[in-house]
Scaffold this active site. Structure first.
Site, PDB file in Angstrom:
ATOM      1  N   ILE A   1     -22.403  21.709 130.096  1.00  0.00           N
ATOM      2  CA  ILE A   1     -23.059  22.210 128.895  1.00  0.00           C
ATOM      3  C   ILE A   1     -23.936  23.393 129.277  1.00  0.00           C
ATOM      4  O   ILE A   1     -24.742  23.294 130.211  1.00  0.00           O
ATOM      5  CB  ILE A   1     -23.913  21.107 128.237  1.00  0.00           C
ATOM      6  N   SER A   2     -23.784  24.527 128.588  1.00  0.00           N
ATOM      7  CA  SER A   2     -24.589  25.725 128.806  1.00  0.00           C
ATOM      8  C   SER A   2     -24.441  26.215 130.246  1.00  0.00           C
ATOM      9  O   SER A   2     -23.366  26.658 130.635  1.00  0.00           O
ATOM     10  CB  SER A   2     -26.043  25.443 128.432  1.00  0.00           C
ATOM     11  N   SER A   3     -25.488  26.149 131.067  1.00  0.00           N
ATOM     12  CA  SER A   3     -25.344  26.537 132.475  1.00  0.00           C
ATOM     13  C   SER A   3     -24.223  25.736 133.131  1.00  0.00           C
ATOM     14  O   SER A   3     -23.470  26.260 133.958  1.00  0.00           O
ATOM     15  CB  SER A   3     -26.662  26.309 133.219  1.00  0.00           C
TER      16      SER A   3
ATOM     17  N   ALA B   1     -21.605  24.642 131.568  1.00  0.00           N
ATOM     18  CA  ALA B   1     -20.350  25.190 131.053  1.00  0.00           C
ATOM     19  C   ALA B   1     -19.970  26.446 131.824  1.00  0.00           C
ATOM     20  O   ALA B   1     -18.789  26.672 132.133  1.00  0.00           O
ATOM     21  CB  ALA B   1     -20.479  25.499 129.566  1.00  0.00           C
TER      22      ALA B   1
ATOM     23  N   HIS C   1     -26.624  27.106 119.850  1.00  0.00           N
ATOM     24  CA  HIS C   1     -26.295  26.911 121.266  1.00  0.00           C
ATOM     25  C   HIS C   1     -26.210  25.434 121.637  1.00  0.00           C
ATOM     26  O   HIS C   1     -25.353  25.032 122.420  1.00  0.00           O
ATOM     27  CB  HIS C   1     -27.350  27.608 122.129  1.00  0.00           C
TER      28      HIS C   1
END
Length: 440
Positions: free
Chosen positions: A163-165, A167, A304
């Site tokens: 997730i996020s970083s 991802a 986000h």
């Protein structure tokens, strides 16, 4: 008196040689049959998030945590679950349904955890963007190697999600180690190489702002250059992004699609398009089934923090670890036996929301968690009939002691008060205990 019997030294030597000759093959067979000493001593307790140390090369001092279910199989799959900036292994463990999925399907979970001050993974340095180049990817590869050695894992079923970083690291790992991972699922990420820097900075504003664009060939060449000379199969990719992402802007979603369709050698024209949930648009490239080479899910009006309970089940289906995966085109997983009706009352900067959850199945629900994503700009300030965590983005509402059971045909209503910055809409998709609910 008769002489005392004795054995000559020559005879004794021959007997010892014969005895050793018989024992050595037996000892060798036992050594081959026994598991390596490390595997016996380093295996972690079952059904408990446990830190593992000394797992191998680890140039950036990552921490490794492992979750192994009680029913782990003899040759299990491995899923690497990578946290967001500011997160941790424990946050990824408690904030997603991956442990419950591991309990159900018997795979091993590996949780890398950053120790540097930013709590973000290195997806930008030249070392991170090269096969065996150093930094975080090397440490994560060592974690995978530890898990495969210790649990005799199936090396054809190694997966990564984040997730996020995390991802972004999912994109990086698939580029650096196509020989290790079979597939990845990236929630709110950017393409491999998009965050590249050469000045030691961890942040690339052009990439995060969605202004860094390349042709499919250029994006694909970046991935191929990470492991020069590699000619083997490439891992499949599942991509998730919200249209209102204000941290890693939405154009990155299209750039990721360009990149991975090129890497996998499939058309950029979708082979299938559908709407598995309200506000979702799913496109599949290079195939129409649950395990297409590239699958991309766009969430309309979502920011986000898009991840919510139930999404990991869809990633599991994409990985092929759900036990069915017939390759059909039906949305996976199917809607569960639940329905949610949502309504809001608004004023200038605030609103109250009401959610009614109905059990449409034939068995009672004993203990529930309702997951949904708030529209961008909304923050819960107060709630009733449930506890809410976190208060913005991907939210999970958990039952109160007095309403934990929902009888067949029964309902429970919960509510919240929230501030907003202009978008006062209702959530558009819900999942109850990991299963998607009908909305209406």
């Amino acid at each position: 008196m008769p002489p005392t019997p004795h054995r000559s030294r020559t005879g004794l030597r021959k007997a010892l040689v014969a005895l050793l000759g018989a024992l050595l093959p037996l000892l060798a067979a036992l050594a081959l049959a026994a598991p390596p000493a490390g595997a016996r001593t380093r295996a972690v307790p079952a059904a408990t998030l446990t830190e593992v140390t000394g797992f191998g090369a680890n140039p950036s001092n990552l921490q490794m945590y492992v979750y192994v279910p009680q029913n782990v199989g003899p040759h299990p799959a491995v899923v690497v679950a990578v946290h967001w900036c500011g997160g941790s292994a424990s946050a990824m463990y408690s904030g997603t349904e991956w442990p419950s999925l591991a309990d159900r399907h018997g795979f091993v979970l590996v949780y890398p955890s950053v120790t540097r001050a930013s709590k973000c993974f290195d997806v930008s340095s030249p070392q991170a963007l090269r096969h065996d180049g150093g930094s975080d990817p090397v440490g994560i590869r060592s974690m995978v190697d530890w898990a495969t050695r210790t649990y005799a894992a199936d090396t054809d079923r190694i997966f990564v999600t984040g997730i996020s970083s995390g991802a972004m690291m999912t994109n990086v790992l698939l580029g650096d180690y196509p020989d290790v991972f079979a597939a990845g699922a990236a929630f709110s990420g950017v393409p491999f190489g998009c965050f590249a820097t050469t000045d030691g900075s961890e942040w690339n504003s052009a990439c995060s702002g969605g202004t860094l664009t390349r042709t499919p060939q250029q994006w694909g060449d970046l991935v191929r250059a990470a492991y020069p000379g590699y000619t083997g199969p490439r891992p499949r990719m599942q991509l998730w992004h919200g249209t209102e992402d204000d941290t890693l802007r939405y154009p990155n979603f299209g750039e990721e699609i360009k990149q991975w369709t090129n890497v996998l050698g499939v058309s950029q024209t979708p082979a299938a398009t559908d709407t598995p949930a309200a506000g979702w648009s799913r496109t599949r490239y290079g195939g129409t089934g649950d395990r297409a080479p590239v699958e991309a899910i766009s969430l309309q009006g979502v920011g986000h923090n898009l991840y919510s309970w139930g999404m990991a089940s869809r990633a599991l289906t994409f990985f092929g670890l759900d036990g069915d995966g017939d390759g059909g085109t039906d949305p996976q997983p199917p809607a569960g036996a639940c329905k949610v009706t949502a309504a809001v009352s608004t004023w200038s900067t605030g609103l109250t929301g009401s959610l009614t959850v109905t059990n449409t199945g034939t068995a009672p629900v004993n203990g529930w968690k309702l997951a949904f994503t708030l529209p961008a700009g909304q923050t819960i300030t107060n709630g009733w009939n449930a506890t809410y965590s976190p208060r913005t983005g991907a939210v999970t509402a958990a039952d109160a002691a007095y309403n934990a059971t929902i009888a067949p045909g029964g309902s429970v209503t919960l509510g919240y008060q929230a501030t907003h910055t202009g978008n006062s809409g209702t959530p558009t998709a819900f999942s109850l205990n990991g299963s998607a609910c009908a909305v209406g």
